[in-house]
Design a protein around this motif. Structure first.
Motif, short mmCIF file in Angstrom:
data_model
loop_
_atom_site.label_atom_id
_atom_site.label_comp_id
_atom_site.label_asym_id
_atom_site.label_seq_id
_atom_site.Cartn_x
_atom_site.Cartn_y
_atom_site.Cartn_z
N LEU A 106 -116.89 -101.70 114.46
CA LEU A 106 -116.25 -100.40 114.69
C LEU A 106 -115.15 -100.19 113.67
N GLU A 107 -115.10 -98.98 113.13
CA GLU A 107 -114.08 -98.70 112.12
C GLU A 107 -112.73 -98.39 112.73
N ARG A 108 -112.67 -97.95 113.97
CA ARG A 108 -111.40 -97.69 114.64
C ARG A 108 -111.54 -98.06 116.12
N PRO A 109 -110.40 -98.36 116.79
CA PRO A 109 -110.48 -98.77 118.21
C PRO A 109 -111.07 -97.67 119.07
N LEU A 110 -111.71 -98.08 120.14
CA LEU A 110 -112.31 -97.16 121.10
C LEU A 110 -111.36 -97.01 122.27
N SER A 111 -110.91 -95.81 122.55
CA SER A 111 -109.93 -95.60 123.63
C SER A 111 -110.57 -95.82 124.99
N TYR A 112 -109.76 -96.28 125.94
CA TYR A 112 -110.26 -96.54 127.28
C TYR A 112 -110.60 -95.26 128.01
N SER A 113 -109.95 -94.17 127.64
CA SER A 113 -110.17 -92.91 128.34
C SER A 113 -111.57 -92.36 128.11
N CYS A 114 -112.20 -92.69 126.99
CA CYS A 114 -113.53 -92.20 126.71
C CYS A 114 -114.64 -93.06 127.28
N MET A 115 -114.30 -94.20 127.86
CA MET A 115 -115.31 -95.08 128.46
C MET A 115 -115.68 -94.52 129.82
N GLN A 116 -116.93 -94.09 129.96
CA GLN A 116 -117.38 -93.50 131.20
C GLN A 116 -117.88 -94.55 132.18
N GLU A 117 -118.45 -95.62 131.66
CA GLU A 117 -119.00 -96.66 132.54
C GLU A 117 -119.08 -97.96 131.76
N VAL A 118 -118.83 -99.07 132.45
CA VAL A 118 -118.90 -100.40 131.85
C VAL A 118 -119.64 -101.32 132.83
N TYR A 119 -120.67 -102.02 132.34
CA TYR A 119 -121.38 -102.93 133.22
C TYR A 119 -122.06 -104.01 132.39
N CYS A 120 -122.34 -105.15 133.05
CA CYS A 120 -123.02 -106.27 132.41
C CYS A 120 -124.53 -106.08 132.52
N ILE A 121 -125.21 -106.44 131.47
CA ILE A 121 -126.68 -106.36 131.46
C ILE A 121 -127.22 -107.73 131.86
N SER A 122 -127.86 -107.75 133.03
CA SER A 122 -128.34 -109.02 133.55
C SER A 122 -129.67 -109.44 132.94
N ARG A 123 -130.51 -108.48 132.53
CA ARG A 123 -131.81 -108.81 131.95
C ARG A 123 -131.87 -108.29 130.51
N TRP A 124 -132.31 -109.16 129.65
CA TRP A 124 -132.45 -108.78 128.25
C TRP A 124 -133.29 -109.83 127.55
N ASP A 125 -133.76 -109.52 126.40
CA ASP A 125 -134.57 -110.51 125.69
C ASP A 125 -133.68 -111.66 125.24
N PRO A 126 -134.26 -112.86 125.03
CA PRO A 126 -133.44 -114.05 124.69
C PRO A 126 -132.56 -113.87 123.48
N ALA A 127 -132.92 -113.03 122.59
CA ALA A 127 -132.11 -112.85 121.37
C ALA A 127 -130.84 -112.07 121.64
N ARG A 128 -130.80 -111.34 122.74
CA ARG A 128 -129.64 -110.50 123.03
C ARG A 128 -129.13 -110.77 124.45
N LYS A 129 -128.82 -112.01 124.76
CA LYS A 129 -128.25 -112.36 126.06
C LYS A 129 -126.74 -112.12 126.07
N TYR A 130 -126.16 -112.15 127.28
CA TYR A 130 -124.71 -112.04 127.48
C TYR A 130 -124.16 -110.74 126.88
N CYS A 131 -124.83 -109.64 127.18
CA CYS A 131 -124.41 -108.36 126.62
C CYS A 131 -123.66 -107.54 127.65
N LEU A 132 -122.77 -106.71 127.16
CA LEU A 132 -121.96 -105.80 127.96
C LEU A 132 -122.18 -104.39 127.43
#
Length: 611
Positions: free
Chosen positions: A33-59
């Motif tokens: 990211l070229e500049r910080p992302l403000s918290y006010s623009c975050m509409q939703e945050v959640y952990c992804i429980s299922r994903w392919d092995p190459a992209r585990k532990y994603c938020l």
């Protein structure tokens, strides 16, 4: 553990794996990211429980017109990111909402939600402690001049009680809570304030750097005392602060509590006109004198109280109040009764007769008292302090010499037939502490003025005659008492014959105790003393070390003496042989004794720590 600025760094430098088309979230060619992302623009945050092995532990963070993925190295780091973002978003929302909403019932409801959120978050970060308290401080700081501020502060404090119970309050918040206790003591939410007060007492190191914390504790205690059952509430507060154990687990609690009590008494009475006249509002400050008295009910706190009270730390106005003096007298009696030197020695510093700052012996002196007590009570108190000092391990002769300037006080107390004063006057005559024929005649007149004093003086005269007879007639040079002989046997033996020339005395395997030392010191020619396997303890050793400077051989094998008595042996400059086998000798004490006794040639320290 994430720091307060962890999420800002994450938002700026974390690798971006998926970004929808959006002009609001520009991405560099490297995927950062070229500049910080403000918290006010975050509409939703959640952990992804299922994903392919190459992209585990994603938020996943949902933003306007798209979303982005953050990938961590493991599940723990991903969860910490998640909880940190949720924490920061909620704190920003609570801060904006609570400080801008006008309706108080809505604010209290959201405040409760914030407290519940802060108490249940799994994060362990300094911002988790700091941010909610900052919001709480801001709420209490608003509209402090309004007439209904106290009621509003009560509601806010009650709502935030779980947070106050688990978090250390800041100086600004202490000042606000202290103001609440001062303005409405009977309505203050005392159960909610009790945990932060105890936290201040048990964890504060220096009240000089935290005056608001000390004022908070003081005003809280005053609020307790203002209730109808104030005395019992204050006593309960002291008991809870100490804890249910025999010793308080918090070493800072006692000195901090004494400091609060003394500061409250000094602030109230300093600058008042003398003589003192009791005021109607004086009851509000007497609870602090009660605290000093109640602290002396705990054995481990007595020494702390004595150390803080040495020398007299109170102003003349406080000492001139009869009600304060009565409570201080109870404290001094507790110190005098305590057998530990650290406690009873606090009533008389090393220079007991110095005028400023005064010792408690001078403050309670019957001839010129600073304490506002009746004459009879002063004499009894002063006699109790003298009794504690005469019966302790200090050198009594040196102590009486240092107190020679307070001879009028001894005479006044002796006229009340106090045994300690009578004994002290007799010792002054016996040891020639009182100089001058006129002074001796005054002491004799005071002793003969009462029936008990006359008895003490008669016994003194008999001891003096026996001592002179022993010294003039002489007697055997060597003597050994039979096994199982007692102190009474030794006293009768020394009183029945002429033993002024006795040089060698063996009491090995007898039943004598330290009490026989008073008879042993009447043998000025004693050079050899065998106390093997007796119950002769520290107090006896200290007495013979003071009065038998010519002693050359001393056997203390298998006796209960410890470092306290052994270190007193440095008062025997002629000592050549010393047996400390099987005693409680430490290596440090032995090194001190050996260094201070230049003529010591033989010693036995087997089966001790110094071996």
């Amino acid at each position: 553990m994430p720091k307060s600025n962890l999420i800002d760094a994450i938002m700026k430098h974390t690798k971006l794996y998926e970004v929808s088309i959006s002009t609001n979230v520009p991405v560099s060619p490297s995927g950062l990211l070229e500049r910080p992302l403000s918290y006010s623009c975050m509409q939703e945050v959640y952990c992804i429980s299922r994903w392919d092995p190459a992209r585990k532990y994603c938020l996943r963070i949902v933003v306007p017109h798209g979303s982005l993925l953050l990938q961590a190295n493991d599940a723990y780091t991903r969860d910490q990111w998640y909880y940190s973002i949720i924490w920061k978003r909620n704190m920003i929302r609570y801060r904006n909402f609570l400080t801008k909403t006008v309706r108080k019932e809505v604010v209290l409801k959201e405040l409760k939600n914030m407290v519940d959120f802060a108490m249940t978050t799994p994060l362990q970060d300094e911002s988790v402690t700091r941010a909610p308290l900052q919001i709480l401080t801001a709420l209490l700081s608003e509209n402090k001049d309004d007439p209904d501020w106290e009621e509003w502060a009560e509601n806010v404090t009650s709502t935030a009680a779980p947070l106050l119970a688990e978090r250390g309050v800041t100086g600004e918040l202490c000042a606000l809570l202290a103001r609440l206790c001062r303005h409405r003591p009977r309505a203050a939410p005392l159960p909610a304030l009790a945990p932060p007060v105890r936290r201040v007492l048990t964890r504060n190191v220096d009240f000089g750097k935290a005056p608001d914390a000390r004022r908070f504790v003081r005003d809280y205690i005053s609020a307790l005392s203002a209730h109808n059952s104030g005395a019992s509430l204050v006593r309960r507060f002291v008991a809870v602060t100490h804890g249910s154990r025999a010793a308080c687990p918090h070493p800072r609690a006692a000195p901090n509590l004494v400091a609060v009590a003394l500061a409250a008494l000094d602030d109230y009475y300093r600058g008042q006109d003398m003589p003192h006249h009791c005021q109607q509002d004086e009851h509000d400050v007497l609870c602090f004198a009660d605290i000093l008295e109640q602290m002396c009910e705990y054995e481990d706190w007595v020494v702390v109280v004595g150390s803080v009270l040495q020398s007299v730390p109170l102003c003349a106005g406080a000492l001139g109040c009869a009600r304060v003096s009565a409570r201080l007298a109870a404290v001094l009696r507790a110190l005098a009764r305590d057998p530990r030197c650290a406690a009873h020695a606090s009533v008389a510093p090393a220079c007991a007769a110095r005028p400023c700052p005064p010792s408690w012996l001078r403050a309670a002196a019957p001839s010129d008292p600073a304490l506002a007590l009746p004459a009879q009570d002063l004499c009894q108190l002063w006699g109790a302090m003298i009794e504690g000092l005469l019966n302790c391990c200090c050198k009594r002769k040196n102590f009486l010499q240092s107190m020679s300037k307070q001879l009028p006080d001894f005479l006044l107390v002796a006229l009340t037939e106090h045994p300690a004063a009578l004994e002290a006057l007799c010792l002054m005559l016996e040891w020639e502490v009182a100089c001058g024929e006129q002074t001796q005649l005054e002491i004799i007149a005071a002793l003969q003025a009462t029936e008990l004093g006359h008895k003490y003086y008669k016994e003194l005269c008999e001891r003096q005659r026996n001592l002179q007879k022993l010294q003039s007639v002489g007697g055997p040079r060597q003597m050994a008492l039979p096994v199982r002989a007692t102190d009474a046997d030794l006293s009768a033996l020394l009183g029945s014959g002429a033993l002024g020339n006795l040089e060698c005395l063996s009491l090995a395997f007898t039943c004598v105790t330290s009490a026989c030392a008073h008879d042993l010191i009447k043998l000025p020619s004693l050079r050899y003393l065998n106390l093997w396997a007796t119950k002769f303890g520290d107090s006896g050793v200290q007495l013979i070390a003071e009065h038998l400077p010519r002693l050359q051989v001393l056997n203390l094998c298998e006796t209960p003496v410890s470092d306290k008595g052994i270190e007193a042996l440095i008062g025997l400059p002629s000592l050549r042989r010393l047996n400390l086998n099987s005693t409680k000798l430490s290596a440090e004490a032995f090194e001190t004794v050996r260094r201070r006794l230049p003529h010591l040639q033989e010693y036995d320290v087997r089966y001790t720590e110094a071996w």
